[in-house]
Design a protein around this motif. Structure first.
Motif, PDB file in Angstrom:
ATOM      1  N   SER A 103       0.842  -1.206   0.000  1.00 52.85           N
ATOM      2  CA  SER A 103       0.000   0.000   0.000  1.00 52.85           C
ATOM      3  C   SER A 103       0.871   1.248   0.000  1.00 52.85           C
ATOM      4  O   SER A 103       1.864   1.326   0.730  1.00 52.85           O
ATOM      5  CB  SER A 103      -0.902  -0.003   1.240  1.00 52.85           C
ATOM      6  N   SER A 104       0.483   2.225  -0.785  1.00 45.02           N
ATOM      7  CA  SER A 104       1.251   3.475  -0.835  1.00 45.02           C
ATOM      8  C   SER A 104       0.943   4.385   0.346  1.00 45.02           C
ATOM      9  O   SER A 104       1.736   5.267   0.676  1.00 45.02           O
ATOM     10  CB  SER A 104       0.954   4.221  -2.139  1.00 45.02           C
ATOM     11  N   THR A 105      -0.212   4.179   1.020  1.00 46.69           N
ATOM     12  CA  THR A 105      -0.579   5.019   2.164  1.00 46.69           C
ATOM     13  C   THR A 105      -0.118   4.422   3.484  1.00 46.69           C
ATOM     14  O   THR A 105       0.134   5.155   4.447  1.00 46.69           O
ATOM     15  CB  THR A 105      -2.095   5.228   2.210  1.00 46.69           C
ATOM     16  N   ALA A 106      -0.018   3.104   3.560  1.00 50.01           N
ATOM     17  CA  ALA A 106       0.457   2.424   4.776  1.00 50.01           C
ATOM     18  C   ALA A 106       1.332   1.262   4.327  1.00 50.01           C
ATOM     19  O   ALA A 106       0.905   0.105   4.325  1.00 50.01           O
ATOM     20  CB  ALA A 106      -0.704   1.934   5.626  1.00 50.01           C
ATOM     21  N   PRO A 107       2.561   1.540   3.922  1.00 49.10           N
ATOM     22  CA  PRO A 107       3.395   0.515   3.278  1.00 49.10           C
ATOM     23  C   PRO A 107       3.888  -0.590   4.205  1.00 49.10           C
ATOM     24  O   PRO A 107       4.384  -1.600   3.722  1.00 49.10           O
ATOM     25  CB  PRO A 107       4.566   1.316   2.723  1.00 49.10           C
ATOM     26  N   PHE A 108       3.766  -0.394   5.537  1.00 44.63           N
ATOM     27  CA  PHE A 108       4.264  -1.407   6.459  1.00 44.63           C
ATOM     28  C   PHE A 108       3.194  -1.782   7.476  1.00 44.63           C
ATOM     29  O   PHE A 108       2.406  -0.943   7.933  1.00 44.63           O
ATOM     30  CB  PHE A 108       5.509  -0.913   7.208  1.00 44.63           C
ATOM     31  N   SER A 109       3.172  -3.059   7.843  1.00 39.42           N
ATOM     32  CA  SER A 109       2.309  -3.510   8.928  1.00 39.42           C
ATOM     33  C   SER A 109       3.006  -3.257  10.259  1.00 39.42           C
ATOM     34  O   SER A 109       4.146  -2.785  10.304  1.00 39.42           O
ATOM     35  CB  SER A 109       2.006  -4.997   8.767  1.00 39.42           C
ATOM     36  N   ALA A 110       2.305  -3.565  11.352  1.00 34.53           N
ATOM     37  CA  ALA A 110       2.878  -3.357  12.679  1.00 34.53           C
ATOM     38  C   ALA A 110       4.168  -4.154  12.821  1.00 34.53           C
ATOM     39  O   ALA A 110       4.314  -5.254  12.276  1.00 34.53           O
ATOM     40  CB  ALA A 110       1.880  -3.767  13.743  1.00 34.53           C
ATOM     41  N   ARG A 111       5.083  -3.613  13.582  1.00 35.78           N
ATOM     42  CA  ARG A 111       6.403  -4.239  13.693  1.00 35.78           C
ATOM     43  C   ARG A 111       6.313  -5.561  14.438  1.00 35.78           C
ATOM     44  O   ARG A 111       5.459  -5.794  15.282  1.00 35.78           O
ATOM     45  CB  ARG A 111       7.376  -3.302  14.394  1.00 35.78           C
ATOM     46  N   GLU A 112       7.243  -6.457  14.079  1.00 35.18           N
ATOM     47  CA  GLU A 112       7.398  -7.744  14.743  1.00 35.18           C
ATOM     48  C   GLU A 112       8.806  -7.844  15.295  1.00 35.18           C
ATOM     49  O   GLU A 112       9.764  -7.401  14.656  1.00 35.18           O
ATOM     50  CB  GLU A 112       7.177  -8.901  13.763  1.00 35.18           C
ATOM     51  N   GLY A 113       8.933  -8.464  16.460  1.00 39.77           N
ATOM     52  CA  GLY A 113      10.253  -8.671  17.024  1.00 39.77           C
ATOM     53  C   GLY A 113      11.086  -9.603  16.169  1.00 39.77           C
ATOM     54  O   GLY A 113      10.573 -10.462  15.445  1.00 39.77           O
ATOM     55  N   SER A 114      12.390  -9.448  16.249  1.00 40.47           N
ATOM     56  CA  SER A 114      13.316 -10.251  15.463  1.00 40.47           C
ATOM     57  C   SER A 114      14.492 -10.647  16.337  1.00 40.47           C
ATOM     58  O   SER A 114      14.858  -9.923  17.279  1.00 40.47           O
ATOM     59  CB  SER A 114      13.804  -9.457  14.251  1.00 40.47           C
ATOM     60  N   SER A 115      15.091 -11.804  16.041  1.00 39.80           N
ATOM     61  CA  SER A 115      16.303 -12.225  16.758  1.00 39.80           C
ATOM     62  C   SER A 115      17.542 -12.051  15.889  1.00 39.80           C
ATOM     63  O   SER A 115      18.581 -12.630  16.168  1.00 39.80           O
ATOM     64  CB  SER A 115      16.180 -13.688  17.189  1.00 39.80           C
ATOM     65  N   VAL A 116      17.451 -11.241  14.848  1.00 35.32           N
ATOM     66  CA  VAL A 116      18.584 -10.961  13.964  1.00 35.32           C
ATOM     67  C   VAL A 116      19.108  -9.575  14.297  1.00 35.32           C
ATOM     68  O   VAL A 116      18.323  -8.620  14.403  1.00 35.32           O
ATOM     69  CB  VAL A 116      18.150 -11.012  12.484  1.00 35.32           C
ATOM     70  N   PRO A 117      20.431  -9.355  14.454  1.00 36.74           N
ATOM     71  CA  PRO A 117      21.468 -10.389  14.439  1.00 36.74           C
ATOM     72  C   PRO A 117      21.570 -11.078  15.795  1.00 36.74           C
ATOM     73  O   PRO A 117      21.090 -10.560  16.792  1.00 36.74           O
ATOM     74  CB  PRO A 117      22.728  -9.595  14.121  1.00 36.74           C
ATOM     75  N   ASP A 118      22.199 -12.228  15.788  1.00 33.54           N
ATOM     76  CA  ASP A 118      22.350 -13.000  17.013  1.00 33.54           C
ATOM     77  C   ASP A 118      23.618 -12.546  17.732  1.00 33.54           C
ATOM     78  O   ASP A 118      24.587 -13.268  17.878  1.00 33.54           O
ATOM     79  CB  ASP A 118      22.429 -14.485  16.667  1.00 33.54           C
TER      80      ASP A 118
END
Length: 752
Positions: free
Chosen positions: A728-743
């Motif tokens: 979507s051009s108006t909301a290009p990203f969904s809510a953030r998700e946690g990540s374990s990168v980098p370790d």
């Protein structure tokens, strides 16, 4: 000898399509020209297979005649109602098989090719070789059909005193003759073929606690009962066999422990052998010379190991010597010459019809394959559905793989091995469904649980091993090959399709950090750390390092790095997580505050580079595809104002437009989207949101979660996160998700 099962459940009396089956000559009369089997081998392994003819697949036998046998063949169901069956008399001379309509009772009589058919209303004897009906009778009222033996039908009637009378109806006399020697209070009278001279008769007397069951010999010449043996309650539903010298039966106690009883007909001396436990399974018993044979009928499809699956012969001379004849038994019958004919199988010779014949000079019986069905007794691979080329860009990287086995009672392990790296995806303890092993491969490598990562492109081998749960046969192993392919991804440096990060520490070491979107973490999966390794040292000579996408047409993404003197260098990715020796692009690049590469801004399929100078202008460097001169001369595409941004990042096409896009963060932490038009310019900016100054680095990593849209990776003091692209051009990203990168600890001086 003969088998009698008074309580045996019959197949459904359905008449279905004729299955034409022909066999060659001497199907049941192949000479027993085998020598006794050596220790550790089956009789079939030692026997000659000369004269083997076809036997219908998915078939069993329920009778044998002089020149043929009675078969029941499973017909695949047309709906969910389950399979049906057709019956045939299969000739041994190569003539077409004769279709048989199901009756309440169909059985060979032990005389030539005569078969008896019985219904509630009557019975008949038919010579299957000539098609001539030899004798027919009608029953009803107080008269009931009791069975057949030789060339006679038998009925029971009640006299005026309530006594049960047995009558013989022969093919040579019109009037029925009463059988002598049957007790008047006999019930459940059943007559079956026995030896050439005697019919096998079973009946019961008394009721309640006084009830008793008997097996008797009926002399066919005199029509009189001449021998009687009382059976224990434990033998009430067991199999019975008779030969000229012995009568044998099976007894089951309350725990299904099995005892085989063999009685010498001349001396009446019994021998009893405890042979194992057959929980809810039937044991087949037979007599071959001075040996008794036994084995369960369901071994091929059972789910556990049991020694009773094998057809075993035990000596009646010493009572202890045993000999394995077949690996399993399904059904058995006795031919008019007394030969035991068994539908079963061995690992060596497969499934089919085996003739069990006495060994020379009292040696162990031999098992000779006389009719083969072409089916494997051991677990075999019948087919597979493995694409020759697997495109892991499709279906989010999920690929259904299938292998069809010869039977379902096995546990399978599938191993996919990447040829170049030796890394594997192993799926174990797969239970086949209807004999089909299914592995829904997620395009990953689990390396036996030691490391989870995305699957590499290139050549693979597959191996399937299947261990039979019933222990019949060895573990099966089969192999094959396939190839994995994907389009090159801008942040994939080791050719496995997943985004990689490049991390520089304060000492100048550059580390390659692979990622893997693990679908088993959290509800929807998580971007997780995979392999990390140091690429090299000395990278602190560069004051900016930027992922540039696949600039030079190689196997992986490339880097551009600017040194402290303003020279820009190209590091071409090798596709194994490392980079080739650097190539000088040009000097004077110190005039730029920010570099951002990896987005195709001009629509030609190549990733371009943009740069902002200290005056706030935005410049485009269009990619050429050349390693020596990867960019055309610069072109100004933004006149001013770009100095307000503390970070710009090429993200690929996140907004669903015509080309790649940019995101830019201003000094207040607001993130803006600049959507590419495809001509090297951008549409008016769109505000994405605020608070983005909590992150030190933003990286357009490409498609991390395999949904076909590029994503954004965020790196900050409080952790790392993935922002999935929405298109979507108006909301290009969904809510953030946690990540374990980098370790590793969040102390890197550069993350690209």
């Amino acid at each position: 000898m003969i088998h009698a099962r008074p309580a045996r459940r019959r197949l459904a009396a359905a008449v279905v399509t004729v299955l034409a089956v022909t066999v060659g000559a001497t199907a049941l009369t192949v000479p027993a020209n085998a020598v006794p089997a050596a220790e550790g081998t089956t009789g079939a392994e030692a026997a000659s297979t000369t004269g083997v003819v076809p036997f219908p697949a998915k078939s069993t036998i329920f009778g044998a005649t002089a020149t043929g046998f009675l078969t029941s063949t499973e017909v695949p169901p047309m709906d969910e109602g389950g399979p049906t069956y057709t019956a045939h008399w299969v000739r041994a001379d190569g003539s077409p098989a004769t279709d048989i309509a199901w009756a309440a009772r169909i059985e060979s009589t032990g005389s030539g090719d005569v078969v008896a058919f019985g219904w509630a209303s009557g019975a008949r004897l038919t010579d299957m070789a000539t098609g001539v009906n030899l004798r027919s009778i009608t029953v009803g009222g107080d008269t009931a059909y009791a069975g057949a033996a030789g060339k006679a039908l038998f009925t029971t009637t009640l006299n005026v005193y309530g006594d049960r009378l047995l009558h013989m109806h022969t093919t040579t006399s019109g009037a029925a003759k009463m059988t002598a020697g049957l007790p008047g209070d006999a019930t459940s009278v059943v007559v079956k073929a026995g030896t050439a001279e005697h019919a096998l008769l079973t009946y019961s007397t008394g009721t309640g606690t006084a009830a008793k069951k008997y097996v008797a010999m009926l002399d066919l010449a005199t029509n009189a009962v001449t021998e009687t043996y009382e059976l224990s309650e434990a033998a009430a539903k067991g199999d019975i066999a008779v030969s000229a010298a012995h009568v044998a039966w099976v007894e089951y106690d309350a725990d299904y422990d099995v005892t085989v009883v063999a009685v010498d007909r001349a001396t009446k001396n019994p021998q009893r052998f405890t042979v194992g436990n057959a929980w809810r399974r039937d044991v087949e018993v037979g007599l071959v010379g001075d040996w008794v044979t036994y084995g369960t009928r369901s071994g091929l499809t059972d789910l556990e190991v049991d020694p009773l699956y094998a057809l075993t012969a035990r000596s009646l001379e010493d009572g202890t010597t045993t000999h394995k004849l077949l690996d399993h038994t399904r059904t058995a019958a006795v031919a008019p010459d007394g030969t035991q004919v068994v539908r079963g199988g061995t690992v060596a010779d497969g499934e089919g019809l085996y003739r069990i014949a006495p060994g020379a000079d009292g040696a162990a019986p031999t098992a000779t394959l006389v009719a083969g069905s072409g089916e494997s007794t051991k677990v075999a691979l019948l087919g597979s559905k493995i694409p020759a080329v697997i495109d892991l860009d499709q279906n989010r990287g999920r690929v259904p793989l299938e292998w069809t086995l010869s039977r379902y009672n096995a546990t399978a392990t599938v191993t996919l091995r990447h040829v170049r790296t030796g890394r594997t995806s192993v799926a174990g303890f797969i239970q086949p469904e209807n004999a089909v092993v299914r592995y829904d491969w997620l395009g990953d490598l689990n390396n036996d649980g030691s490391l989870a990562e995305s699957a590499y492109n290139g050549d693979y081998t597959w191996e399937i091993s299947a261990k039979p749960l019933n222990g019949i046969g060895p573990e099966m192993k089969q192999t094959g090959t396939f190839k994995v392919t994907r389009k090159a991804a801008p942040h994939d440096y080791n050719d496995n399709g997943s985004p990689d990060l490049l991390l520089r520490d304060s000492a100048g070491q550059l580390m390659h950090s692979d990622s893997y979107y693990n679908p088993w973490i959290n509800e929807n999966g998580q971007l997780s750390a995979a392999e990390q390794k140091v690429i090299g040292s000395g990278w602190n000579m560069h004051n900016q390092i930027e992922a540039a996408g696949n600039l030079a047409g190689g196997p992986a993404g490339d880097l551009v790095a600017r040194d402290k003197t303003g020279v820009l260098w190209l590091y071409q990715g090798r596709g194994d997580g490392t980079f080739a020796t650097r190539t000088r692009i040009g000097s004077g690049w110190q005039i730029y505050r920010h570099l951002a590469g990896g987005s195709d801004l001009t629509g030609d399929g190549r990733p371009d580079l943009v740069a902002t100078d200290t005056a706030g202008a935005l410049w485009l460097y269009k990619a050429t595809g050349s390693t020596s001169a990867p960019f055309e001369s610069r072109k100004k595409i933004g006149l001013s104002g770009w100095q307000q941004f503390t970070l710009i990042e090429a993200t690929g096409n996140i907004a669903g437009g015509a080309a790649g896009d940019l995101v830019a963060r201003d000094k207040d932490g607001v993130l803006w989207l600049y959507q590419g038009r495809g001509d090297g310019t951008f549409s008016g900016r769109v505000r994405i949101g605020s608070g983005w100054n909590t992150f030190k680095y933003l990286v357009g990593v490409g498609d991390a979660n395999r949904d076909g849209r590029p994503d954004l990776f965020a790196y900050g003091a409080n952790g790392t996160y993935l922002y999935k692209g929405t298109g979507s051009s108006t909301a290009p990203f969904s809510a953030r998700e946690g990540s374990s990168v980098p370790d590793a600890a969040l102390t890197h001086t550069a993350v690209v």
